[in-house]
Design a protein around this motif. Structure first.
Motif, PDB file in Angstrom:
ATOM      1  N   SER A 116       0.761  -1.125   0.021  1.00 56.32           N
ATOM      2  CA  SER A 116      -0.071  -0.026   0.094  1.00 56.32           C
ATOM      3  C   SER A 116       0.788   1.217   0.052  1.00 56.32           C
ATOM      4  O   SER A 116       1.928   1.397   0.657  1.00 56.32           O
ATOM      5  CB  SER A 116      -1.066   0.130   1.142  1.00 56.32           C
ATOM      6  OG  SER A 116      -1.756  -1.010   1.093  1.00 56.32           O
ATOM      7  N   TYR A 117       0.520   2.100  -1.064  1.00 52.78           N
ATOM      8  CA  TYR A 117       1.239   3.356  -1.026  1.00 52.78           C
ATOM      9  C   TYR A 117       0.758   4.517  -0.031  1.00 52.78           C
ATOM     10  O   TYR A 117       1.467   5.334   0.228  1.00 52.78           O
ATOM     11  CB  TYR A 117       1.288   3.872  -2.466  1.00 52.78           C
ATOM     12  CG  TYR A 117       2.110   5.167  -2.652  1.00 52.78           C
ATOM     13  CD1 TYR A 117       3.282   5.473  -2.839  1.00 52.78           C
ATOM     14  CD2 TYR A 117       1.248   6.336  -2.966  1.00 52.78           C
ATOM     15  CE1 TYR A 117       4.037   6.574  -3.050  1.00 52.78           C
ATOM     16  CE2 TYR A 117       1.862   7.559  -3.386  1.00 52.78           C
ATOM     17  CZ  TYR A 117       3.225   7.543  -3.126  1.00 52.78           C
ATOM     18  OH  TYR A 117       3.908   8.751  -3.602  1.00 52.78           O
ATOM     19  N   ARG A 118      -0.648   4.414   0.042  1.00 47.02           N
ATOM     20  CA  ARG A 118      -0.931   5.290   1.157  1.00 47.02           C
ATOM     21  C   ARG A 118      -2.412   4.561   1.721  1.00 47.02           C
ATOM     22  O   ARG A 118      -3.014   3.668   0.918  1.00 47.02           O
ATOM     23  CB  ARG A 118      -1.385   6.779   0.636  1.00 47.02           C
ATOM     24  CG  ARG A 118      -2.617   6.612  -0.484  1.00 47.02           C
ATOM     25  CD  ARG A 118      -2.808   8.145  -0.842  1.00 47.02           C
ATOM     26  NE  ARG A 118      -3.601   7.893  -2.109  1.00 47.02           N
ATOM     27  CZ  ARG A 118      -3.235   8.237  -3.276  1.00 47.02           C
ATOM     28  NH1 ARG A 118      -1.887   8.469  -3.565  1.00 47.02           N
ATOM     29  NH2 ARG A 118      -3.900   8.127  -4.269  1.00 47.02           N
ATOM     30  N   HIS A 139      -1.007   1.373  -4.570  1.00 43.89           N
ATOM     31  CA  HIS A 139      -0.260   0.438  -4.504  1.00 43.89           C
ATOM     32  C   HIS A 139       1.153   0.539  -5.122  1.00 43.89           C
ATOM     33  O   HIS A 139       1.272   1.203  -6.155  1.00 43.89           O
ATOM     34  CB  HIS A 139      -0.895  -0.907  -4.732  1.00 43.89           C
ATOM     35  CG  HIS A 139      -2.159  -1.282  -4.286  1.00 43.89           C
ATOM     36  ND1 HIS A 139      -2.472  -1.860  -3.126  1.00 43.89           N
ATOM     37  CD2 HIS A 139      -3.402  -0.923  -4.987  1.00 43.89           C
ATOM     38  CE1 HIS A 139      -3.796  -1.941  -3.211  1.00 43.89           C
ATOM     39  NE2 HIS A 139      -4.391  -1.368  -4.228  1.00 43.89           N
ATOM     40  N   VAL A 140       2.203  -0.054  -4.548  1.00 43.26           N
ATOM     41  CA  VAL A 140       3.410   0.064  -5.181  1.00 43.26           C
ATOM     42  C   VAL A 140       3.570  -1.168  -6.159  1.00 43.26           C
ATOM     43  O   VAL A 140       3.579  -2.330  -5.342  1.00 43.26           O
ATOM     44  CB  VAL A 140       4.531   0.282  -4.248  1.00 43.26           C
ATOM     45  CG1 VAL A 140       5.936   0.295  -5.191  1.00 43.26           C
ATOM     46  CG2 VAL A 140       4.439   1.718  -3.686  1.00 43.26           C
ATOM     47  N   THR A 148      11.079   0.839  -3.938  1.00 45.87           N
ATOM     48  CA  THR A 148      10.466   1.807  -5.103  1.00 45.87           C
ATOM     49  C   THR A 148      10.134   1.195  -6.264  1.00 45.87           C
ATOM     50  O   THR A 148      10.714   0.058  -6.837  1.00 45.87           O
ATOM     51  CB  THR A 148      11.856   2.655  -5.703  1.00 45.87           C
ATOM     52  OG1 THR A 148      12.536   3.533  -4.677  1.00 45.87           O
ATOM     53  CG2 THR A 148      11.759   3.702  -6.849  1.00 45.87           C
ATOM     54  N   VAL A 151       3.439   3.104  -9.124  1.00 49.40           N
ATOM     55  CA  VAL A 151       2.236   3.445  -8.404  1.00 49.40           C
ATOM     56  C   VAL A 151       1.101   3.034  -9.232  1.00 49.40           C
ATOM     57  O   VAL A 151       1.062   3.449 -10.307  1.00 49.40           O
ATOM     58  CB  VAL A 151       2.168   4.896  -7.666  1.00 49.40           C
ATOM     59  CG1 VAL A 151       0.962   5.118  -6.899  1.00 49.40           C
ATOM     60  CG2 VAL A 151       3.212   5.228  -6.782  1.00 49.40           C
TER      61      VAL A 151
END
Length: 196
Positions: A116-118, A139-140, A148, A151
């Motif tokens: 999860s990115y946020r 999500h990444v 890295t 997204v």
């Protein structure tokens, strides 16, 4: 309300989209080449047609792994390839979860993962088909050792047309500049979901 069957669920496809062959047995290479010609026009550059066909082939193969009811590749500008993927899937109640509820779909769609990115953002949104929860998440994808990666954003609706089954409509994309427009597209699509 009828028991769930794929034939009972409809979604109005947006303009500039192509239905991915997720429930039909077609040779994906030939299908993708023909779909690319329809989207871009038969007289377009061979390199463009080949690139678009390869992207549609990959989209169809990827979507088949999840077996949704229906899936669409949204391609408003063929030269730029697929802007977003749209999938409509069904979840049926089982012994663990004997009743389908908005709360159950909320938990399903908002559970964060290590990628999860946020945190997911959710809100209740009633639809003509039934009560629903709208969830935005990011999500990444394919992170390297440092975390890295690309997204991937999603806008999803968990819809409860019946206590025995639910629907999940998900639009996903990587072009973050189009986030607002694609969330609005998802909102419009959610209003077109029909159960017959």
């Amino acid at each position: 309300m009828p028991e769930f069957a794929a034939a009972t669920v409809r979604l109005r496809a947006p303009e500039d989209s192509v239905a991915l062959p997720v429930r039909t047995s077609v040779e994906l290479g030939a299908w993708a080449a023909e779909a690319a010609r329809r989207l871009a026009g038969p007289d377009d550059e061979p390199k463009l047609l080949d690139a678009l066909a390869a992207e549609l082939h990959e989209a169809a193969a990827d979507t088949r792994t999840r077996a949704p009811i229906t899936a669409l590749s949204y391609v408003p500008e063929p030269r730029l390839g697929e802007l977003a993927r749209i999938e409509l899937s069904a979840l049926t109640a089982d012994d663990t979860h004997p009743t389908m509820t908005v709360d159950l779909l909320h938990r399903y769609l908002t559970t964060p993962s290590p990628l999860s990115y946020r945190p997911p953002a959710s809100e209740l949104r009633p639809l003509p088909t039934g009560p629903a929860i709208r969830v935005r998440h990011a999500h990444v994808q394919d992170p390297d050792r440092g975390g890295t990666g690309t997204v991937l954003e999603t806008c999803a609706y968990g819809i409860v047309p019946d206590a025995n089954w639910g629907l999940v409509l998900v639009t996903s994309w990587r072009a973050l500049a189009y986030t607002d427009a694609l969330c609005e597209l998802t909102d419009r699509l959610a209003l077109t979901v029909e159960v017959t």
